[in-house]
Design a protein around this motif. Structure first.
Motif, PDB file in Angstrom:
ATOM      1  N   LEU A 110       0.876  -1.414   0.039  1.00  0.00           N
ATOM      2  CA  LEU A 110      -0.131  -0.143  -0.015  1.00  0.00           C
ATOM      3  C   LEU A 110       0.917   1.358  -0.112  1.00  0.00           C
ATOM      4  CD1 LEU A 110      -2.348  -0.590   3.002  1.00  0.00           C
ATOM      5  CD2 LEU A 110      -3.199  -0.816   0.660  1.00  0.00           C
ATOM      6  N   ILE A 111       0.204   2.243  -0.630  1.00  0.00           N
ATOM      7  CA  ILE A 111       0.800   3.732  -0.483  1.00  0.00           C
ATOM      8  C   ILE A 111      -0.240   4.427   0.511  1.00  0.00           C
ATOM      9  CG2 ILE A 111       1.611   6.041  -1.560  1.00  0.00           C
ATOM     10  CD1 ILE A 111       2.191   4.371  -3.995  1.00  0.00           C
ATOM     11  N   ALA A 112       0.507   5.055   1.621  1.00  0.00           N
ATOM     12  CA  ALA A 112      -0.335   5.843   2.342  1.00  0.00           C
ATOM     13  C   ALA A 112      -0.061   7.473   2.092  1.00  0.00           C
ATOM     14  CB  ALA A 112      -0.114   5.538   3.935  1.00  0.00           C
ATOM     15  N   SER A 113      -1.132   8.108   1.692  1.00  0.00           N
ATOM     16  CA  SER A 113      -0.590   9.471   1.365  1.00  0.00           C
ATOM     17  C   SER A 113      -1.504  10.565   1.955  1.00  0.00           C
ATOM     18  CB  SER A 113      -0.933   9.600  -0.027  1.00  0.00           C
ATOM     19  OG  SER A 113      -0.778  11.051  -0.792  1.00  0.00           O
ATOM     20  N   HIS A 114      -0.745  11.362   2.616  1.00  0.00           N
ATOM     21  CA  HIS A 114      -1.461  12.550   3.215  1.00  0.00           C
ATOM     22  C   HIS A 114      -1.754  13.637   2.171  1.00  0.00           C
ATOM     23  CE1 HIS A 114      -1.371  16.753   4.811  1.00  0.00           C
ATOM     24  NE2 HIS A 114      -1.900  16.216   5.539  1.00  0.00           N
ATOM     25  N   GLY A 115      -1.030  13.732   0.968  1.00  0.00           N
ATOM     26  CA  GLY A 115      -1.103  14.899   0.051  1.00  0.00           C
ATOM     27  C   GLY A 115      -0.720  16.341   0.860  1.00  0.00           C
ATOM     28  N   GLN A 116      -1.187  17.264  -0.098  1.00  0.00           N
ATOM     29  CA  GLN A 116      -0.712  18.608   0.303  1.00  0.00           C
ATOM     30  C   GLN A 116      -1.832  19.666   0.985  1.00  0.00           C
ATOM     31  OE1 GLN A 116       2.454  20.002   0.081  1.00  0.00           O
ATOM     32  NE2 GLN A 116       1.441  21.427   1.725  1.00  0.00           N
ATOM     33  N   THR A 117      -1.743  19.826   2.353  1.00  0.00           N
ATOM     34  CA  THR A 117      -2.854  20.827   2.815  1.00  0.00           C
ATOM     35  C   THR A 117      -2.680  21.945   2.123  1.00  0.00           C
ATOM     36  OG1 THR A 117      -2.800  19.620   4.927  1.00  0.00           O
ATOM     37  CG2 THR A 117      -3.846  22.029   4.972  1.00  0.00           C
ATOM     38  N   VAL A 118      -3.569  22.472   1.536  1.00  0.00           N
ATOM     39  CA  VAL A 118      -3.901  23.847   0.875  1.00  0.00           C
ATOM     40  C   VAL A 118      -4.658  24.590   1.609  1.00  0.00           C
ATOM     41  CG1 VAL A 118      -3.386  22.962  -1.451  1.00  0.00           C
ATOM     42  CG2 VAL A 118      -5.516  23.007  -0.850  1.00  0.00           C
ATOM     43  N   PHE A 119      -5.664  24.159   2.452  1.00  0.00           N
ATOM     44  CA  PHE A 119      -6.357  25.145   3.332  1.00  0.00           C
ATOM     45  C   PHE A 119      -6.963  24.370   4.528  1.00  0.00           C
ATOM     46  CE2 PHE A 119      -9.080  28.506   4.650  1.00  0.00           C
ATOM     47  CZ  PHE A 119      -8.366  29.608   4.308  1.00  0.00           C
ATOM     48  N   HIS A 120      -6.765  25.001   5.708  1.00  0.00           N
ATOM     49  CA  HIS A 120      -7.264  24.475   6.883  1.00  0.00           C
ATOM     50  C   HIS A 120      -8.213  25.419   7.599  1.00  0.00           C
ATOM     51  CE1 HIS A 120      -7.234  21.510   9.977  1.00  0.00           C
ATOM     52  NE2 HIS A 120      -6.871  22.656  10.838  1.00  0.00           N
ATOM     53  N   ALA A 121      -9.308  25.149   7.851  1.00  0.00           N
ATOM     54  CA  ALA A 121     -10.370  26.298   8.330  1.00  0.00           C
ATOM     55  C   ALA A 121     -11.125  25.556   9.372  1.00  0.00           C
ATOM     56  CB  ALA A 121     -11.091  26.654   7.291  1.00  0.00           C
ATOM     57  N   PRO A 122     -10.752  25.075  10.548  1.00  0.00           N
ATOM     58  CA  PRO A 122     -11.328  24.684  11.693  1.00  0.00           C
ATOM     59  C   PRO A 122     -12.455  25.904  12.072  1.00  0.00           C
ATOM     60  CG  PRO A 122      -9.386  25.448  12.651  1.00  0.00           C
ATOM     61  CD  PRO A 122      -9.313  25.556  10.941  1.00  0.00           C
ATOM     62  N   LYS A 123     -13.654  25.412  12.601  1.00  0.00           N
ATOM     63  CA  LYS A 123     -14.755  26.374  13.074  1.00  0.00           C
ATOM     64  C   LYS A 123     -14.291  27.235  13.636  1.00  0.00           C
ATOM     65  CE  LYS A 123     -19.471  25.743  14.019  1.00  0.00           C
ATOM     66  NZ  LYS A 123     -20.263  25.603  12.934  1.00  0.00           N
ATOM     67  N   LYS A 124     -13.565  27.107  14.833  1.00  0.00           N
ATOM     68  CA  LYS A 124     -12.940  28.118  15.775  1.00  0.00           C
ATOM     69  C   LYS A 124     -12.339  29.237  14.937  1.00  0.00           C
ATOM     70  CE  LYS A 124     -11.840  25.177  19.719  1.00  0.00           C
ATOM     71  NZ  LYS A 124     -10.962  23.886  19.575  1.00  0.00           N
ATOM     72  N   GLN A 125     -11.757  28.899  13.744  1.00  0.00           N
ATOM     73  CA  GLN A 125     -10.919  30.056  13.183  1.00  0.00           C
ATOM     74  C   GLN A 125     -11.982  30.752  11.910  1.00  0.00           C
ATOM     75  OE1 GLN A 125      -7.396  28.577  11.241  1.00  0.00           O
ATOM     76  NE2 GLN A 125      -8.032  29.652   9.381  1.00  0.00           N
ATOM     77  N   HIS A 126     -12.948  29.900  11.319  1.00  0.00           N
ATOM     78  CA  HIS A 126     -13.756  30.732  10.256  1.00  0.00           C
ATOM     79  C   HIS A 126     -14.882  31.262  10.765  1.00  0.00           C
ATOM     80  CE1 HIS A 126     -16.935  27.457   9.975  1.00  0.00           C
ATOM     81  NE2 HIS A 126     -16.040  26.498   9.826  1.00  0.00           N
ATOM     82  N   LEU A 128     -17.994  30.710  11.060  1.00  0.00           N
ATOM     83  CA  LEU A 128     -19.167  30.695  10.315  1.00  0.00           C
ATOM     84  C   LEU A 128     -20.096  29.599  10.943  1.00  0.00           C
ATOM     85  CD1 LEU A 128     -17.541  31.126   6.642  1.00  0.00           C
ATOM     86  CD2 LEU A 128     -18.569  32.692   7.822  1.00  0.00           C
ATOM     87  N   ALA A 129     -21.140  30.149  11.254  1.00  0.00           N
ATOM     88  CA  ALA A 129     -22.043  29.360  12.145  1.00  0.00           C
ATOM     89  C   ALA A 129     -22.446  27.970  11.381  1.00  0.00           C
ATOM     90  CB  ALA A 129     -23.161  29.842  12.797  1.00  0.00           C
ATOM     91  N   GLU A 130     -23.094  28.384  10.157  1.00  0.00           N
ATOM     92  CA  GLU A 130     -23.643  27.111   9.464  1.00  0.00           C
ATOM     93  C   GLU A 130     -22.698  26.213   8.804  1.00  0.00           C
ATOM     94  OE1 GLU A 130     -23.475  30.616   6.400  1.00  0.00           O
ATOM     95  OE2 GLU A 130     -23.197  30.233   8.504  1.00  0.00           O
ATOM     96  N   PHE A 131     -21.393  26.426   9.215  1.00  0.00           N
ATOM     97  CA  PHE A 131     -20.308  25.472   8.445  1.00  0.00           C
ATOM     98  C   PHE A 131     -19.478  24.872   9.466  1.00  0.00           C
ATOM     99  CE2 PHE A 131     -20.934  28.732   5.013  1.00  0.00           C
ATOM    100  CZ  PHE A 131     -21.214  27.676   3.795  1.00  0.00           C
ATOM    101  N   PRO A 132     -19.295  23.475   9.045  1.00  0.00           N
ATOM    102  CA  PRO A 132     -18.600  22.769  10.050  1.00  0.00           C
ATOM    103  C   PRO A 132     -17.090  23.028   9.805  1.00  0.00           C
ATOM    104  CG  PRO A 132     -18.719  21.649   7.730  1.00  0.00           C
ATOM    105  CD  PRO A 132     -19.564  23.097   7.802  1.00  0.00           C
ATOM    106  N   ASN A 133     -16.483  22.131  10.446  1.00  0.00           N
ATOM    107  CA  ASN A 133     -14.741  22.457  10.436  1.00  0.00           C
ATOM    108  C   ASN A 133     -14.265  22.032   8.980  1.00  0.00           C
ATOM    109  OD1 ASN A 133     -14.094  22.814  13.306  1.00  0.00           O
ATOM    110  ND2 ASN A 133     -14.473  20.674  13.800  1.00  0.00           N
ATOM    111  N   GLY A 134     -13.459  22.786   8.511  1.00  0.00           N
ATOM    112  CA  GLY A 134     -12.953  22.072   7.019  1.00  0.00           C
ATOM    113  C   GLY A 134     -11.525  22.145   7.042  1.00  0.00           C
TER     114      GLY A 134
END
Ligand code: ATP
Ligand code: AH0
Length: 398
Positions: A110-126, A128-134
């Protein structure tokens, strides 16, 4: 059509699996590639890292990623194109590593790939009440699987978010499975672009393990070194050692909502970037501060916020050993600033536990993929940020 599922079933039941773990972190220094042999699963996981290398990214690759990295506004076509591009490039890098190591691709399960994070938007940061963590990682797994011919597990963070987490830190799972030790209270501290830690109590109680990001590791130091010294990072803390920590700037840097937010929490270069430092410099009216003083202050900021976070979580009467990993563990100024403030803890390099601190995050994803195919359900109780789940999506090569 059953062929791939049958193969996966065989892999799941093997005595030992060959898994390549990949991590491309927030520092954008390169692709960490760890060829691992893994037996068992969960707390019975036995790991041998057979090969490890960081394949450096060239400037052209970094520039392509930086066009969209942690930015609120991007050209959507760049994002669309980079997703398959990074997947295919990572696939080619793996094939080159295998050739260099004289390992036949057919022997890799198997290959286990994290990939490249391009954006991290936890709720505590964004906020926006109607949106989850992203959180968004690109470098598509299907492209890695097709390029290499190897079944690929990828996109680990979405399940964590779906199960109520912020998508990070995931290191806690690998830390618990690989490094928990009965009778020793341990803290696994990783200092990459962003710093995080896992608390592993010596009583092995999974309900008491804890993890959080703390804020900047090297990301601010790197951003300043790139801009003012034309170097990718402060090698061995040399610039920091020549400077003096400026208390006014340090206090100003600490005055942002992230540091006051409750634990556990996660963050990224969306918050900790060049502009954040520039704002703090402007607010403190310190525009003539020397470049070495700025690097010294940024290094102290990383150390202080790591130490304060640890002190808020552990009981000061308990003895802990801190095992440091990630690129920041190579910075003696940062390491000394942490040890000086954590007098009752002994701060060591992760290497003393037999795993390279540079390889740790790539190994983590190999361990997570091992859980995806061969893991049983693990319960971490009701602790926030550590849902008892397996993660990752499976891409077959054909
Ligand atoms: N010899 C050294 N002296 C000082 N700093 C170093 C040294 N070697 C590496 N680093 C720092 O470590 C960084 C790379 O760390 P690492 O690869 O752990 O980060 P990452 O995995 O990209 O980030 P993250 O864990 O946040 O995703 C470099 O950008 C640099 O700042
Ligand atoms: C969203 C994201 O990519 N987060 C990374 C980043 O880099 C360090 C820190 O921030 C950590 O929370 C996480 O990576 C590691 C591998 C983790 O999930 O444990």
């Amino acid at each position: 059509m059953k062929l791939h599922i049958d193969n996966l079933h065989t892999i799941a039941h093997k005595d030992s699996r060959n898994i390549i773990g990949l991590m491309s972190g927030t520092s954008l220094d390169g692709l960490d590639v760890a060829f691992c042999k893994i037996k068992g699963n969960g707390t019975e996981t036995l790991l041998k890292v057979e090969q490890f290398i960081t394949v450096p990214y060239d400037e052209a690759f970094k520039e392509k990623v930086r066009k969209i990295f942690a930015k609120r506004e991007i050209d959507f076509q760049d994002l669309c194109l980079l997703n398959p591009y990074i997947g295919t490039e990572h696939g080619k890098m793996i094939l080159q590593c295998l050739q260099n190591w004289q390992i036949e691709p057919e022997t890799v399960d198997l290959i286990a790939s994290h990939g490249q994070t391009v954006f991290h938007a936890p709720k505590k940061q964004h906020r926006l009440a109607e949106f989850p963590n992203g959180t968004l990682q690109i470098g598509d797994g299907d492209h890695i699987a097709v390029t290499t011919g190897i079944t690929t597990v990828s996109d680990f963070r979405q399940k964590h978010v779906a199960a109520g987490g912020e998508g990070a830190p995931l290191a806690v799972y690998g830390d618990y499975y690989l490094f928990s030790k009965k009778g020793e209270n341990r803290i696994l501290l990783n200092m990459g672009g962003i710093a995080n830690f896992t608390v592993l109590p010596g009583n092995m109680d999974p309900e008491l393990i804890f993890t959080t990001d703390t804020g900047p590791g090297n990301t601010l130091i790197d951003a300043y070194m790139r801009r003012f010294f034309r170097k990718p990072y402060d090698e061995n803390g040399e610039a920091a050692a020549k400077g003096t920590v400026n208390g006014i700037l340090l206090d100003s840097l600490k005055k942002i909502p992230f540091f006051d937010a409750p634990f556990p929490k996660t963050t990224g270069p969306e918050v900790f970037n060049f502009d954040y430092v520039e704002n703090a410099i402007q607010k403190s009216k310190l525009t003539s501060l020397s470049r070495n003083d700025i690097i010294a202050t940024l290094t102290q900021l990383s150390a202080d916020t790591i130490v304060t976070s640890i002190q808020k979580i552990i009981d000061s009467s308990d003895q802990y050993t801190v095992y440091a990993s990630g690129g920041g563990a190579h910075n003696p100024v940062l390491m000394a600033a942490i040890q000086n403030q954590l007098q009752h803890c002994s701060v060591k390099q992760l290497e003393v536990l037999g795993v390279s601190g540079d390889a740790k995050e790539a190994v983590l994803f190999a361990v997570l993929a091992n859980e995806t195919v061969a893991g049983a359900h693990m319960s971490f109780g009701s602790r926030e940020g550590v849902p008892g789940i397996t993660m990752g999506k499976i891409s077959f090569p054909g």
